[in-house]
Design an enzyme around this catalytic site. Structure first.
Site, PDB file in Angstrom:
ATOM      1  N   ASP A 125      -7.976  -5.350  -0.109  1.00 20.60           N
ATOM      2  CA  ASP A 125      -8.438  -6.210  -1.205  1.00 20.60           C
ATOM      3  C   ASP A 125      -8.048  -7.666  -1.041  1.00 20.60           C
ATOM      4  O   ASP A 125      -8.471  -8.518  -1.821  1.00 20.60           O
ATOM      5  CB  ASP A 125      -7.870  -5.680  -2.538  1.00 20.60           C
ATOM      6  CG  ASP A 125      -8.448  -4.323  -2.871  1.00 20.60           C
ATOM      7  OD1 ASP A 125      -7.661  -3.382  -3.104  1.00 20.60           O
ATOM      8  OD2 ASP A 125      -9.674  -4.194  -2.859  1.00 20.60           O
TER       9      ASP A 125
ATOM     10  N   HIS B 233       0.854  -1.201   0.000  1.00 18.41           N
ATOM     11  CA  HIS B 233       0.000   0.000   0.000  1.00 18.41           C
ATOM     12  C   HIS B 233       0.883   1.242   0.000  1.00 18.41           C
ATOM     13  O   HIS B 233       1.942   1.251   0.633  1.00 18.41           O
ATOM     14  CB  HIS B 233      -0.896   0.020   1.253  1.00 18.41           C
ATOM     15  CG  HIS B 233      -2.067   0.933   1.119  1.00 18.41           C
ATOM     16  ND1 HIS B 233      -1.983   2.284   1.344  1.00 18.41           N
ATOM     17  CD2 HIS B 233      -3.339   0.694   0.749  1.00 18.41           C
ATOM     18  CE1 HIS B 233      -3.169   2.830   1.134  1.00 18.41           C
ATOM     19  NE2 HIS B 233      -4.006   1.894   0.767  1.00 18.41           N
TER      20      HIS B 233
HETATM   21  C1  SDX Z   1      -6.232  -0.014  -2.949  1.00 15.47           C
HETATM   22  O1  SDX Z   1      -4.458   4.478  -2.062  1.00 15.47           O
HETATM   23  C2  SDX Z   1      -5.381   3.862  -1.438  1.00 15.47           C
HETATM   24  O2  SDX Z   1      -5.807   4.244  -0.371  1.00 15.47           O
HETATM   25  C3  SDX Z   1      -5.935   2.655  -2.162  1.00 15.47           C
HETATM   26  C4  SDX Z   1      -6.964   1.819  -1.399  1.00 15.47           C
HETATM   27  C5  SDX Z   1      -8.242   2.597  -1.154  1.00 15.47           C
HETATM   28  O3  SDX Z   1      -8.961   2.232  -0.205  1.00 15.47           O
HETATM   29  O4  SDX Z   1      -8.564   3.495  -1.971  1.00 15.47           O
HETATM   30  O5  SDX Z   1      -6.417   1.404  -0.167  1.00 15.47           O
HETATM   31  C6  SDX Z   1      -7.372   0.582  -2.212  1.00 15.47           C
HETATM   32  O6  SDX Z   1      -6.009   0.332  -4.079  1.00 15.47           O
HETATM   33  C7  SDX Z   1      -5.328  -0.983  -2.226  1.00 15.47           C
HETATM   34  C8  SDX Z   1      -4.139  -1.455  -3.111  1.00 15.47           C
HETATM   35  C9  SDX Z   1      -4.658  -2.536  -4.063  1.00 15.47           C
HETATM   36  N1  SDX Z   1      -3.555  -2.938  -5.007  1.00 15.47           N
HETATM   37  C10 SDX Z   1      -2.947  -4.101  -4.898  1.00 15.47           C
HETATM   38  O7  SDX Z   1      -3.126  -4.907  -3.991  1.00 15.47           O
HETATM   39  C11 SDX Z   1      -1.975  -4.372  -6.056  1.00 15.47           C
HETATM   40  C12 SDX Z   1      -0.641  -4.936  -5.492  1.00 15.47           C
HETATM   41  N2  SDX Z   1       0.056  -3.846  -4.782  1.00 15.47           N
HETATM   42  C13 SDX Z   1       1.010  -3.068  -5.497  1.00 15.47           C
HETATM   43  O8  SDX Z   1       0.865  -2.951  -6.860  1.00 15.47           O
HETATM   44  C14 SDX Z   1       1.519  -1.848  -4.736  1.00 15.47           C
HETATM   45  O9  SDX Z   1       1.804  -2.269  -3.473  1.00 15.47           O
HETATM   46  C15 SDX Z   1       0.650  -0.610  -4.687  1.00 15.47           C
HETATM   47  C16 SDX Z   1       0.233  -0.161  -6.037  1.00 15.47           C
HETATM   48  C17 SDX Z   1      -0.560  -0.846  -3.846  1.00 15.47           C
HETATM   49  C18 SDX Z   1       1.492   0.489  -4.022  1.00 15.47           C
HETATM   50  O10 SDX Z   1       2.514   0.775  -4.884  1.00 15.47           O
HETATM   51  P1  SDX Z   1       3.642   1.854  -4.497  1.00 15.47           P
HETATM   52  O11 SDX Z   1       3.293   2.575  -3.249  1.00 15.47           O
HETATM   53  O12 SDX Z   1       3.940   2.663  -5.716  1.00 15.47           O
HETATM   54  O13 SDX Z   1       4.855   0.955  -4.107  1.00 15.47           O
HETATM   55  P2  SDX Z   1       6.003   0.497  -5.123  1.00 15.47           P
HETATM   56  O14 SDX Z   1       5.370  -0.074  -6.355  1.00 15.47           O
HETATM   57  O15 SDX Z   1       6.977   1.615  -5.264  1.00 15.47           O
HETATM   58  O16 SDX Z   1       6.650  -0.707  -4.305  1.00 15.47           O
HETATM   59  C19 SDX Z   1       7.718  -0.488  -3.392  1.00 15.47           C
HETATM   60  C20 SDX Z   1       8.512  -1.791  -3.439  1.00 15.47           C
HETATM   61  C21 SDX Z   1       8.958  -2.186  -4.861  1.00 15.47           C
HETATM   62  O17 SDX Z   1      10.083  -3.008  -4.718  1.00 15.47           O
HETATM   63  P3  SDX Z   1      11.584  -2.326  -4.949  1.00 15.47           P
HETATM   64  O18 SDX Z   1      11.513  -1.564  -6.262  1.00 15.47           O
HETATM   65  O19 SDX Z   1      11.775  -1.410  -3.774  1.00 15.47           O
HETATM   66  O20 SDX Z   1      12.512  -3.492  -4.992  1.00 15.47           O
HETATM   67  O21 SDX Z   1       7.671  -2.869  -2.984  1.00 15.47           O
HETATM   68  C22 SDX Z   1       7.475  -3.793  -4.047  1.00 15.47           C
HETATM   69  C23 SDX Z   1       7.833  -3.072  -5.338  1.00 15.47           C
HETATM   70  O22 SDX Z   1       8.258  -4.002  -6.339  1.00 15.47           O
HETATM   71  N3  SDX Z   1       6.073  -4.164  -4.023  1.00 15.47           N
HETATM   72  C24 SDX Z   1       5.620  -5.394  -4.228  1.00 15.47           C
HETATM   73  C25 SDX Z   1       4.227  -5.305  -4.074  1.00 15.47           C
HETATM   74  N4  SDX Z   1       3.871  -4.043  -3.794  1.00 15.47           N
HETATM   75  C26 SDX Z   1       5.025  -3.347  -3.758  1.00 15.47           C
HETATM   76  N5  SDX Z   1       6.257  -6.554  -4.530  1.00 15.47           N
HETATM   77  C27 SDX Z   1       5.466  -7.636  -4.679  1.00 15.47           C
HETATM   78  N6  SDX Z   1       4.121  -7.635  -4.543  1.00 15.47           N
HETATM   79  C28 SDX Z   1       3.460  -6.486  -4.238  1.00 15.47           C
HETATM   80  N7  SDX Z   1       2.134  -6.475  -4.104  1.00 15.47           N
END
Ligand code: SDX
Length: 433
Positions: free
Chosen positions: A368, A310
């Site tokens: 989710d 998140h």
């Molecule tokens: C919702 O914003 C809100 O409030 C949203 C929400 C709401 O109520 O409105 O809470 C609802 O959208 C919840 C999120 C639902 N999405 C998912 O579950 C999809 C999976 N999650 C990711 O795609 C991700 O965690 C996000 C999109 C939710 C957040 O992305 P960020 O903040 O841009 O984080 P990032 O992509 O920069 O990740 C930081 C690191 C990275 O690794 P490094 O580059 O540092 O090596 O964490 C890793 C990412 O690769 N990472 C994950 C991951 N999420 C982040 N690695 C594996 N699996 C994941 N799910």
């Protein structure tokens, strides 16, 4: 919120212009540097892709402490609202800022109930979609078209028009959602009933048929109501920011909410609940868990653990904790007590939360991760999961839209950019290229 006496001085190294920027302190949460004068007085932009460090507005609606895993609607902890309240009461709270009295809740419930019907011409829109159209595609189109029907409430400067549009949107989303579902399964739409509660009405419109009535199970109604409370608002998430930006141009509220629905659909946002079930079904066997965890950690692999991570929560999403417990209650009575996907999801969470990759990046289950398991136990198909999210989040979207439109300082949102394309160059005639 007054500017605090703290201040920050910045100097433009090119022009040697210095500017002192005030600090803005919130009631709760992190302070901000007010940079609104920065470009005008020091010719400097800030660069913040994804708005990792940007507060886009002031708001009194929802507070999140991502480090502590705290979520509050108008100051009330989400745990208390989920345990003691109901969704229509929460809608009133988010929209008007206070918990309603008995008479206020009765009146508000009556207003919402009497706006659940759709103009009969709207039902023709559903027939224009192929039967296998994704319900979110249908919902975006139908909600955007509502402004073609409600000419009597489109003056966004009129508080009464803003209020009735908010009521219409909150009330009609379940009716539109159920009609999307019925179109998908080739059944006629079922009209709303004024003797049913908000969530009972939705389940009835989805699962009753002209040949056979449907009495929603009280636990199913309770579970859906709780899920809707949890999904109602979440400060400046992507879809709410979309609604605010669309609304800042003074577009009508129906168009703004349609924009929010479109943004919510993405699997990185509200589309994640559907993606989680697809992921769990793809993993299938617990023996595959380690392989998929390795894929999630591999930066060369596009696979991510859906329902994990998140932007704000760097702790367990408080909503996910409530949904996980609700799962157990629902599966015990309505679903498969040993639901293999729920077992798999819990195993996946246990492994991930002990893995350094997830620990270092503070990746926890979000709202989710478990919600789809409940929706499925209620008989709601995967392609309707994000539609459920949109019904609930419409309350947050219209609350933020209303807050923004009530702000006399409201102005169009228009961010700048860092241009990294070609420097100025001359047109070349075709014969010389
Ligand atoms: C919702 O914003 C809100 O409030 C949203 C929400 C709401 O109520 O409105 O809470 C609802 O959208 C919840 C999120 C639902 N999405 C998912 O579950 C999809 C999976 N999650 C990711 O795609 C991700 O965690 C996000 C999109 C939710 C957040 O992305 P960020 O903040 O841009 O984080 P990032 O992509 O920069 O990740 C930081 C690191 C990275 O690794 P490094 O580059 O540092 O090596 O964490 C890793 C990412 O690769 N990472 C994950 C991951 N999420 C982040 N690695 C594996 N699996 C994941 N799910």
């Amino acid at each position: 919120m007054e500017a605090d006496k703290q201040a920050y001085t910045l100097t433009n190294n090119r022009t040697q212009t210095s500017i002192t920027l005030p600090e803005r302190r919130p009631v709760q949460g992190d302070p901000a540097v007010d940079i609104s004068r920065l470009y005008r007085e020091a010719s400097l932009l800030t660069f913040d892709p994804g708005f990792m460090s940007t507060a886009s507005c002031e708001s009194k609606i929802t507070f999140i402490d991502g480090d502590a895993g705290i979520l509050e609607y108008r100051g009330y902890p989400i745990e208390q609202l989920a345990q003691h309240g109901n969704f229509v009461e929460t809608a009133y709270l988010l929209l008007y800022g206070e918990l309603p009295s008995v008479s206020e809740l009765t009146d508000f419930t009556d207003i919402i109930t009497h706006h659940t019907m759709l103009n009969k011409s709207l039902y023709n829109f559903f027939e224009g979609f192929h039967h296998d159209a994704h319900p979110m595609a249908i919902m975006v189109g139908v909600v955007g078209s509502l402004s073609a029907f409600y000419h009597d409430s489109l003056d966004i400067k009129n508080p009464r028009h803003r209020d009735i549009s908010a009521h219409r949107l909150i009330a009609k989303m379940p009716t539109i959602a159920a009609a999307c579902y019925k179109h998908n399964i080739g059944q006629p739409s079922i009209f709303p009933r004024n003797d049913l509660s908000y969530c009972a009405n939705l389940l009835h419109m989805m699962f009753a048929t002209p040949c056979e009535d449907y009495e929603p199970d009280p636990l199913a109604v309770e579970a859906l109501d709780t899920l809707f409370i949890l999904h109602a608002d979440h400060e400046q998430n992507a879809s709410t920011s979309t609604v605010r930006l669309a609304g800042s141009s003074q577009a009508n509220p129906f168009a703004c909410i349609a924009a929010g629905i479109a943004s919510l659909w993405g699997p990185a946002h509200g589309g994640a609940n559907e993606a989680v079930l697809n992921m769990l079904e793809e993993i299938g066997d617990p023996a595959q868990l380690d392989r998929f965890i390795a894929k999630a950690k591999d930066r060369q692999d596009h696979f991510r653990l859906m329902g994990f991570g998140h932007r704000v929560y760097k702790n367990y999403d408080p909503r996910a904790a409530i949904v996980r417990e609700l799962c157990k209650k629902v599966l015990a009575k309505l679903g498969d007590h040993n639901n293999p996907l729920f077992e798999l999801a819990q195993r996946l969470e246990d492994i991930a939360l002990q893995d350094d990759y997830f620990i270092e990046r503070k990746l926890y289950p979000n709202v989710d991760f478990y919600s789809g398991i409940i929706y499925e136990a209620l008989g709601i198909p995967k392609n309707m999961f994000t539609v459920m999210f949109a019904i609930a989040r419409t309350v947050g979207w219209v609350s933020h839209w209303t807050e923004m439109m009530n702000d006399p300082q409201q102005r169009i949102g228009r961010p700048r950019q860092l241009y990294t394309g070609y420097a100025r160059r001359q047109y070349q005639p075709l014969t010389e290229r």
